[in-house]
Scaffold this active site. Structure first.
Site, PDB file in Angstrom:
ATOM      1  N   HIS A   1      37.495  47.901  35.131  1.00  0.00           N
ATOM      2  CA  HIS A   1      36.245  47.354  34.597  1.00  0.00           C
ATOM      3  C   HIS A   1      36.012  47.861  33.174  1.00  0.00           C
ATOM      4  CE1 HIS A   1      34.334  45.767  38.469  1.00  0.00           C
ATOM      5  NE2 HIS A   1      35.559  46.134  38.776  1.00  0.00           N
TER       6      HIS A   1
ATOM      7  N   ASP B   1      27.998  45.189  33.561  1.00  0.00           N
ATOM      8  CA  ASP B   1      28.996  44.796  34.556  1.00  0.00           C
ATOM      9  C   ASP B   1      28.272  43.966  35.619  1.00  0.00           C
ATOM     10  OD1 ASP B   1      30.898  44.854  36.692  1.00  0.00           O
ATOM     11  OD2 ASP B   1      31.787  46.648  35.797  1.00  0.00           O
TER      12      ASP B   1
HETATM   13  O1  LIG Z   1      50.323  52.527  35.336  1.00  0.00           O
HETATM   14  C1  LIG Z   1      49.395  51.769  34.997  1.00  0.00           C
HETATM   15  C2  LIG Z   1      48.771  50.858  35.873  1.00  0.00           C
HETATM   16  C3  LIG Z   1      47.741  50.084  35.404  1.00  0.00           C
HETATM   17  N1  LIG Z   1      47.324  50.200  34.104  1.00  0.00           N
HETATM   18  C4  LIG Z   1      46.198  49.367  33.615  1.00  0.00           C
HETATM   19  O2  LIG Z   1      45.110  49.477  34.512  1.00  0.00           O
HETATM   20  C5  LIG Z   1      44.439  48.240  34.620  1.00  0.00           C
HETATM   21  C6  LIG Z   1      44.364  47.884  36.091  1.00  0.00           C
HETATM   22  O3  LIG Z   1      43.497  46.816  36.281  1.00  0.00           O
HETATM   23  P1  LIG Z   1      43.735  45.708  37.420  1.00  0.00           P
HETATM   24  O4  LIG Z   1      45.077  45.154  37.319  1.00  0.00           O
HETATM   25  O5  LIG Z   1      42.615  44.720  37.319  1.00  0.00           O
HETATM   26  O6  LIG Z   1      43.704  46.510  38.774  1.00  0.00           O
HETATM   27  P2  LIG Z   1      42.600  47.494  39.473  1.00  0.00           P
HETATM   28  O7  LIG Z   1      42.602  48.779  38.795  1.00  0.00           O
HETATM   29  O8  LIG Z   1      42.955  47.485  40.902  1.00  0.00           O
HETATM   30  O9  LIG Z   1      41.212  46.689  39.224  1.00  0.00           O
HETATM   31  C7  LIG Z   1      40.056  46.513  40.018  1.00  0.00           C
HETATM   32  O10 LIG Z   1      39.203  45.724  39.172  1.00  0.00           O
HETATM   33  C8  LIG Z   1      39.708  44.417  38.834  1.00  0.00           C
HETATM   34  C9  LIG Z   1      38.680  43.769  37.913  1.00  0.00           C
HETATM   35  O11 LIG Z   1      37.458  43.613  38.579  1.00  0.00           O
HETATM   36  C10 LIG Z   1      39.946  43.588  40.083  1.00  0.00           C
HETATM   37  O12 LIG Z   1      40.530  42.355  39.732  1.00  0.00           O
HETATM   38  C11 LIG Z   1      40.859  44.357  41.048  1.00  0.00           C
HETATM   39  O13 LIG Z   1      41.024  43.629  42.238  1.00  0.00           O
HETATM   40  C12 LIG Z   1      40.248  45.724  41.333  1.00  0.00           C
HETATM   41  O14 LIG Z   1      41.046  46.458  42.239  1.00  0.00           O
HETATM   42  C13 LIG Z   1      45.235  47.216  33.804  1.00  0.00           C
HETATM   43  O15 LIG Z   1      44.588  46.969  32.577  1.00  0.00           O
HETATM   44  C14 LIG Z   1      46.570  47.910  33.558  1.00  0.00           C
HETATM   45  O16 LIG Z   1      47.149  47.596  32.308  1.00  0.00           O
HETATM   46  C15 LIG Z   1      47.940  51.059  33.241  1.00  0.00           C
HETATM   47  O17 LIG Z   1      47.590  51.148  32.068  1.00  0.00           O
HETATM   48  N2  LIG Z   1      48.962  51.825  33.716  1.00  0.00           N
END
Ligand SMILES: O=c1ccn([C@@H]2O[C@H](COP(=O)(O)OP(=O)(O)O[C@H]3O[C@H](CO)[C@@H](O)[C@H](O)[C@H]3O)[C@@H](O)[C@H]2O)c(=O)[nH]1
Length: 423
Positions: A22, A114
């Site tokens: 987020h 948000d």
């Molecule tokens: O090793 C890693 C893994 C992830 N990321 C970053 O972390 C973010 C992860 O975001 P996302 O892919 O949306 O996953 P979640 O962290 O699981 O996000 C939560 O929030 C999102 C937005 O509401 C929802 O779509 C998901 O279902 C919810 O689990 C991204 O920008 C990635 O680039 C990194 O930089 N390094």
């Protein structure tokens, strides 16, 4: 001095829920606003500001006192418990900031909150300020929840497929899991619906998507509320390159192994690596983790796998030692740099919305293995609407087997790769 400058600036306050998925899009949006000459302040708990590790941005951070010093990060399992805590912590911080700005002689014009923190509208209205929710998920998801809110369908779902205006036919397992399994996280479903109560009071609804991606549903939503797509909120240097300093997300709640990942990828040929990550929240069961590990091993491909610190104990014994020739396991990586590396040929992902947009923007085909929330619906779009990846099949015990994982990876990495990768 501060007073004089403040008087000439339009001040926007941004209020993200303090989760990686987020903060990333809301901070990116804030940077864009700041680049247009607006003063933007992002409110976030003290513990999160600390994790910025000195990286400066054009956005001002206002740390809020956090009553939790444990340093423990939120997971899918603990999220429900945080709702009320966020409210107490943030509403106090938001009030305080607005009052402080007033006393400096310049007024806050807009609160961008948000969408899962909809009580922010009441505070904004009490102070005569504009308000705009920011949806960190897709327009498709926003439309599904809105249809439920309007009772175009009810829960539990009665039919095997649901037909909604401007959306593809959705099977039970294409629906967000808060809808297909309403008993699992009832308070999170309530949170997802709450934003619609006060939509008539907001100035805009910002969404991290883009019109071309979800044309029909955007057009339908536009007839209902003031939607404005502002995505994909990927750092500018990966997209339009208009903001020279905007190379990364600037705030990481986890410590990425940058050098190890990039050096390892540099040593691999083009399109030979499967990048595997399930984002910042998902926690696989131990048995599922084992199937995934053995599926990667069986595929006989190079893999870079992000297993968060809290998940590493679930790895099969000796897995890392036995796969050092083929794999690299890290607790966090610089995902954008990884996805844009030429060695990466496929992204095995939980289909969180940010990861999905990143893969789409950087042209990496996906194997999608959704876990919860919006990820099931994102997976449906990836496979059947945008046709940029394939979704794993779940067996009758709810498991994705090692054979299925191997099959899907080979399908995307093999002869179908050229068709799916769009550079
Ligand atoms: O090793 C890693 C893994 C992830 N990321 C970053 O972390 C973010 C992860 O975001 P996302 O892919 O949306 O996953 P979640 O962290 O699981 O996000 C939560 O929030 C999102 C937005 O509401 C929802 O779509 C998901 O279902 C919810 O689990 C991204 O920008 C990635 O680039 C990194 O930089 N390094």
């Amino acid at each position: 001095m501060e007073r004089e400058q403040g008087a000439t600036l339009t001040h926007i306050v941004v209020l993200p829920c303090p989760l990686q998925g987020h903060i990333n899009p809301m901070l990116q949006f804030s940077k864009r606003l700041a680049s247009k000459g607006l003063k933007v302040t992002l409110l976030t708990p003290k513990s999160i500001v600390k994790s910025m590790k000195g990286q400066a941005t054009s956005v001002t951070f206002k740390p809020i006192d956090d009553d939790d010093d444990s340093g423990e990060l939120i997971t899918a399992e603990t999220m429900e418990a945080y709702g009320e805590r966020f409210k107490a912590m943030f509403s106090h911080g938001l009030e305080g900031l607005i009052e402080k700005n007033k006393s400096y002689g310049y007024a806050t014009k807009l609160v961008v909150y948000d969408s899962i923190l909809p009580w922010a509208v009441d505070i904004a209205k009490q102070h005569g300020i504009g308000a705009a929710p920011f949806i960190t998920q897709s327009c498709t998801i926003a439309a599904i929840y809105y249809n439920l809110y309007q009772e175009r369908f009810t829960l539990p779902l009665q039919e095997p497929e649901v037909s909604l205006p401007s959306l593809p036919l959705l099977r039970m397992d294409d629906m967000p899991t808060f809808i297909s399994q309403p008993g699992l996280y009832p308070s999170l479903l309530r949170v997802c619906l709450e934003m619609y109560h006060n939509l008539h009071e907001v100035n805009w609804v910002f969404c991290n998507s883009f019109d071309k991606l979800e044309e029909e549903v955007v057009s339908w939503i536009s007839s209902q509320w003031p939607i404005k797509n502002i995505g994909p909120t990927i750092p500018s240097m990966y997209l339009d390159k208009r903001l020279k300093d905007d190379k990364n997300y600037n705030l990481s709640l986890f410590k990425p192994s940058v050098d190890a990942c990039m050096k390892w990828l540099d040593s691999k040929d083009t399109g030979t690596v499967v990048y595997v990550s399930f984002g910042s929240l998902a926690a696989l069961g131990e048995e599922q983790m084992e199937e995934l590990a053995l599926g990667l091993k069986r595929s006989d491909r190079y893999f870079l796998w992000v297993v968060r610190e809290s998940e590493t104990k679930k790895l099969p014994t000796k897995f890392i030692e036995e796969t050092t020739e083929r794999g690299l396991v890290v607790t966090w990586c610089p995902q954008l740099e990884v996805l844009s590396h030429k060695a990466v040929g496929c992204f095995m992902t939980h289909c969180g919305w940010n990861s999905t947009l990143e893969a789409l923007s950087l042209g990496v085909p996906m194997v999608v293995m959704p876990q919860w929330s919006d990820q099931t619906t994102n997976s449906k779009c990836v496979m059947d609407v945008w046709k940029v990846g394939i979704r794993v099949k779940v067996d009758d015990k709810g498991m994705v087997t090692r054979e299925e994982i191997e099959l899907c990876i080979n399908e995307v990495m093999g002869e179908k790769k050229e068709e799916k990768r769009r550079d």
